[in-house]
Structures are given as structure tokens and as C-alpha cells.
Design a protein around this motif. Sequence first.
Motif, mmCIF file in Angstrom:
data_model
loop_
_atom_site.group_PDB
_atom_site.id
_atom_site.type_symbol
_atom_site.label_atom_id
_atom_site.label_comp_id
_atom_site.label_asym_id
_atom_site.label_seq_id
_atom_site.Cartn_x
_atom_site.Cartn_y
_atom_site.Cartn_z
ATOM 1 N N LYS A 163 0.832 -1.205 0.000
ATOM 2 C CA LYS A 163 0.000 0.000 0.000
ATOM 3 C C LYS A 163 0.868 1.257 0.000
ATOM 4 C CE LYS A 163 -3.969 -2.026 2.342
ATOM 5 N NZ LYS A 163 -4.669 -2.152 3.630
ATOM 6 N N ASP A 164 0.354 2.308 -0.652
ATOM 7 C CA ASP A 164 1.094 3.579 -0.736
ATOM 8 C C ASP A 164 1.532 4.055 0.644
ATOM 9 O OD1 ASP A 164 0.362 3.329 -3.352
ATOM 10 O OD2 ASP A 164 -0.717 5.236 -3.490
ATOM 11 N N GLU A 165 0.628 3.927 1.620
ATOM 12 C CA GLU A 165 0.925 4.492 2.949
ATOM 13 C C GLU A 165 2.009 3.704 3.710
ATOM 14 O OE1 GLU A 165 -2.107 3.405 1.885
ATOM 15 O OE2 GLU A 165 -3.276 2.532 3.529
ATOM 16 N N TRP A 166 2.428 2.564 3.175
ATOM 17 C CA TRP A 166 3.527 1.811 3.805
ATOM 18 C C TRP A 166 4.892 2.325 3.343
ATOM 19 C CZ3 TRP A 166 1.341 -3.717 2.462
ATOM 20 C CH2 TRP A 166 0.147 -3.911 3.168
ATOM 21 N N VAL A 167 4.927 3.091 2.235
ATOM 22 C CA VAL A 167 6.221 3.570 1.715
ATOM 23 C C VAL A 167 6.308 5.080 1.491
ATOM 24 C CG1 VAL A 167 7.021 1.441 0.634
ATOM 25 C CG2 VAL A 167 5.534 2.927 -0.655
ATOM 26 N N LEU A 168 5.239 5.654 0.912
ATOM 27 C CA LEU A 168 5.348 7.049 0.458
ATOM 28 C C LEU A 168 5.605 8.056 1.578
ATOM 29 C CD1 LEU A 168 2.726 7.105 -2.463
ATOM 30 C CD2 LEU A 168 5.172 6.564 -2.513
ATOM 31 N N PRO A 169 5.025 7.876 2.791
ATOM 32 C CA PRO A 169 5.263 8.905 3.815
ATOM 33 C C PRO A 169 6.670 8.871 4.417
ATOM 34 C CG PRO A 169 3.298 7.575 4.313
ATOM 35 C CD PRO A 169 4.062 6.865 3.244
ATOM 36 N N PHE A 170 7.473 7.871 4.101
ATOM 37 C CA PHE A 170 8.724 7.699 4.839
ATOM 38 C C PHE A 170 9.891 8.454 4.208
ATOM 39 C CE2 PHE A 170 5.941 4.380 6.268
ATOM 40 C CZ PHE A 170 6.146 4.425 7.639
ATOM 41 N N GLU A 171 10.295 9.533 4.859
ATOM 42 C CA GLU A 171 11.418 10.363 4.408
ATOM 43 C C GLU A 171 12.695 9.843 5.049
ATOM 44 O OE1 GLU A 171 11.338 12.895 2.336
ATOM 45 O OE2 GLU A 171 9.162 13.268 2.179
ATOM 46 N N ILE A 172 13.717 9.702 4.228
ATOM 47 C CA ILE A 172 14.995 9.199 4.733
ATOM 48 C C ILE A 172 15.612 10.200 5.707
ATOM 49 C CG2 ILE A 172 17.339 8.535 4.037
ATOM 50 C CD1 ILE A 172 16.032 7.599 1.378
ATOM 51 N N ILE A 173 16.057 9.688 6.849
ATOM 52 C CA ILE A 173 16.659 10.553 7.868
ATOM 53 C C ILE A 173 18.167 10.349 7.864
ATOM 54 C CG2 ILE A 173 16.699 11.097 10.338
ATOM 55 C CD1 ILE A 173 14.092 9.449 10.533
ATOM 56 N N PRO A 174 18.953 11.420 7.709
ATOM 57 C CA PRO A 174 20.402 11.257 7.792
ATOM 58 C C PRO A 174 20.815 10.931 9.228
ATOM 59 C CG PRO A 174 19.832 13.574 7.419
ATOM 60 C CD PRO A 174 18.548 12.821 7.487
ATOM 61 N N ILE A 175 21.660 9.943 9.407
ATOM 62 C CA ILE A 175 22.054 9.540 10.776
ATOM 63 C C ILE A 175 23.562 9.508 10.984
ATOM 64 C CG2 ILE A 175 19.962 8.212 11.241
ATOM 65 C CD1 ILE A 175 21.838 5.688 10.661
ATOM 66 N N ILE A 176 24.315 9.434 9.851
ATOM 67 C CA ILE A 176 25.768 9.333 9.975
ATOM 68 C C ILE A 176 26.432 10.355 9.061
ATOM 69 C CG2 ILE A 176 27.782 7.878 9.412
ATOM 70 C CD1 ILE A 176 26.101 5.492 10.439
ATOM 71 N N ASN A 177 27.383 11.077 9.617
ATOM 72 C CA ASN A 177 28.188 11.998 8.838
ATOM 73 C C ASN A 177 29.403 11.245 8.344
ATOM 74 O OD1 ASN A 177 30.078 14.125 8.132
ATOM 75 N ND2 ASN A 177 28.586 15.486 9.090
ATOM 76 N N HIS A 178 29.459 11.029 7.038
ATOM 77 C CA HIS A 178 30.514 10.231 6.409
ATOM 78 C C HIS A 178 31.599 11.171 5.881
ATOM 79 C CE1 HIS A 178 32.394 7.825 3.244
ATOM 80 N NE2 HIS A 178 31.811 6.742 3.732
ATOM 81 N N PRO A 179 32.886 10.840 6.095
ATOM 82 C CA PRO A 179 33.957 11.756 5.689
ATOM 83 C C PRO A 179 33.906 12.147 4.201
ATOM 84 C CG PRO A 179 34.853 9.687 6.579
ATOM 85 C CD PRO A 179 33.375 9.661 6.803
ATOM 86 N N ASN A 180 33.457 11.250 3.319
ATOM 87 C CA ASN A 180 33.425 11.584 1.880
ATOM 88 C C ASN A 180 32.082 12.075 1.377
ATOM 89 O OD1 ASN A 180 35.934 10.560 2.044
ATOM 90 N ND2 ASN A 180 35.627 8.868 0.618
ATOM 91 N N PHE A 181 30.993 11.605 1.980
ATOM 92 C CA PHE A 181 29.672 11.900 1.418
ATOM 93 C C PHE A 181 28.868 12.901 2.250
ATOM 94 C CE2 PHE A 181 30.773 7.651 -0.097
ATOM 95 C CZ PHE A 181 30.544 7.778 -1.450
ATOM 96 N N ARG A 182 29.417 13.363 3.318
ATOM 97 C CA ARG A 182 28.694 14.147 4.321
ATOM 98 C C ARG A 182 27.584 13.255 4.913
ATOM 99 N NH1 ARG A 182 25.363 18.538 4.863
ATOM 100 N NH2 ARG A 182 24.863 18.642 2.635
ATOM 101 N N ASP A 183 26.335 13.369 4.445
ATOM 102 C CA ASP A 183 25.326 12.467 5.018
ATOM 103 C C ASP A 183 24.539 11.802 3.881
ATOM 104 O OD1 ASP A 183 23.728 14.486 4.094
ATOM 105 O OD2 ASP A 183 23.293 15.297 6.075
ATOM 106 N N ASN A 184 23.565 10.968 4.234
ATOM 107 C CA ASN A 184 22.823 10.205 3.220
ATOM 108 C C ASN A 184 23.760 9.591 2.170
ATOM 109 O OD1 ASN A 184 20.296 10.472 4.359
ATOM 110 N ND2 ASN A 184 19.767 12.306 3.187
ATOM 111 N N SER A 185 24.790 8.895 2.650
ATOM 112 C CA SER A 185 25.802 8.310 1.766
ATOM 113 C C SER A 185 25.197 7.407 0.702
ATOM 114 C CB SER A 185 26.785 7.468 2.582
ATOM 115 O OG SER A 185 27.284 8.210 3.642
ATOM 116 N N ALA A 186 24.184 6.648 1.069
ATOM 117 C CA ALA A 186 23.626 5.658 0.138
ATOM 118 C C ALA A 186 23.000 6.342 -1.071
ATOM 119 C CB ALA A 186 22.607 4.778 0.850
#
Length: 253
Positions: A163-186
Motif C-alpha cells: 500500500k502507498d501508505e507503507w512507503v510514500l510517507p517515509f522520508e529518509i533521515i540522515p544519521i551518519i556523517n561520512h567523511p566523503n559523502f557528508r550524510d545520506n551516503s547511500a
Amino acid sequence: EGVTPIEYMLIKMEVVPPFPPKLSALEARRVYLAAATLWPETMYGQMNSWVFPEGKYGAFEINETEVYIVTERAALNMAYQGLSRVPEKPTCLVELTGHDLIGLPLRSPLASNEIIYCLPMLSVLTDTGTGIVTSVPSDSPDDYMALHDLKSKPALRAKYGVKDEWVLPFEIIPIINHPNFRDNSAEKICTEMKIKSQNERDKLDKAKKEVYKGGFYLGTMIVGEYAGMKVQEAKSLVKTKLLELGQAVIYCE
Ligand code: A2H
């Protein structure tokens, strides 16, 4: 199986009642999807859990009150590690497939959303860990692409009854500051490498290496109790905390 056992943490993702008909036999119990991870410090970024749709799972008795949903193979290993009501013998209360688990609402330790959902990912292996994976799309390229596929492809959602409501409302939260990518490395590495779907196995394996190479370990936590601390140092603190709170257990294979 390797010579050196791998120590995973099993994150206890509680299935929130009321249970669907398939799980009605379990109504008096506490039922968890038990997700195997090597990265407990990333649990702040959980957005959902993953199962292999065609995978075979079971609901296994851990003790008088608790039931873990895992593969039969994992349940057998668990039974030799004190994780079975009957020592050395798994007791399966209900046989399940991945399809039966898709859409289950879960309450998972450290997740910022109160309820997250169980969703299909095609790269989940049923012969590794428990066959249940917790999804951290900020820092795992596999998780990022699988969630991106579900968000951007209505036909894929329809195919698996998501269902749409199982995926669409979920905003990715940055949790780790990566030396090369800053955050949201993936997200950054997947965009950089122009990865188009969760099926691009070779590219995703390279993306994972790229994220680790730059020092996923050397990154810094940006959320939670250990914000500001090196990922490396936060790891054991989060692990101890989850074990003390009874929200995770150790599992080796
Ligand atoms: B990791 P190893 Cl943020 N099938 O947890 C596919 N993948 C599985 C699995 C299975 N049956 N069981 C566990 N895993 C995943 C977090 C994470 C992970 C982050 C970054 C990288 C990462 C959130 N998902 O793993 O091959 C789990 O995802 C990258 C390898 O058994 C687990 O840790 O060593 C990791 O793979 C264990 O991989």
C-alpha cells in the motif's frame, strides 16, 4: 559456512497487534520479526524491514511469551544458542512466507517513526542471517535502492500488494556523517553511480565498498543519544543499550 563465526545482533521488531488472520494463533504472545544486522548504531535510521517475498519463514517459540519470525535455518541455529523454548529444537507455531509478512506494522528499537512496515526486497537471502533485514536507506545502498524502487514504481507496489501508505510517507533521515559523502551516503553513491534499481547487483556491491572505503566506521553519529560520537565508538554503546533493554539479542553463525 565460514570458519570464523559472524556475530550479528538480532533486532526485535515487534509486530503491532491486532494480528492478521495468518497470525491469529499467536494473539497471546509477543511476536517479533528478528532482523540480523552488523550495524546496531544505524538503527536510528530504520525506515522499514525487508523480507524475500518467496522466502519460507516460521513463527518460532523463544520462551513462554516471545515468538520470533525467522527462517527455519536460523531457528535451528538459534535453538543451539539458547534462543528456543525447547533447547536444541525449534518449535514452529505457524509456517509463513514472505508474502504473509509484507505490510505487517512494526515497532522497532531506536526507529524515529513509531510504526514502520515490512516490505519486499529481492536481494534478501534466506540462507544468511535470519532472512529478515532491517532497512536503513540513509547508509545502505541496497536498502536505499529497494525503497526507491517501491516509492517510484506503482506497478512494483501493486505486484507485491504494497500500500502507498507503507512507503510514500517515509522520508529518509540522515544519521551518519561520512567523511566523503557528508550524510545520506547511500543516496549520494547510488546517484553518482547512476544505479537504476535494486537489481543492479554488481554496481550495488561496488557502491557498498565505496561507502565503507571512505570510512563508514570513521563517520560521526548525527542523531540520537550518541550524536557527535564516532560511529566506531557508538557501536558498542548502542549494542550494550539494546541488550540491556531486551530490544536485541546476539546471534552467531
Ligand atoms: B546491514 P553479511 Cl546501514 N540477506 O544492516 C541480505 N542482506 C542481509 C541479510 C540477508 N539474509 N541479513 C542481513 N543482511 C544485511 C544495516 C546495514 C547493513 C547498513 C549498511 C550495510 C549493511 C541496515 N540494513 O550491510 O553479508 C544487513 O544489513 C552491508 C553488508 O551477512 C547486515 O547489516 O556480512 C548485513 O547485510 C550483513 O551482511
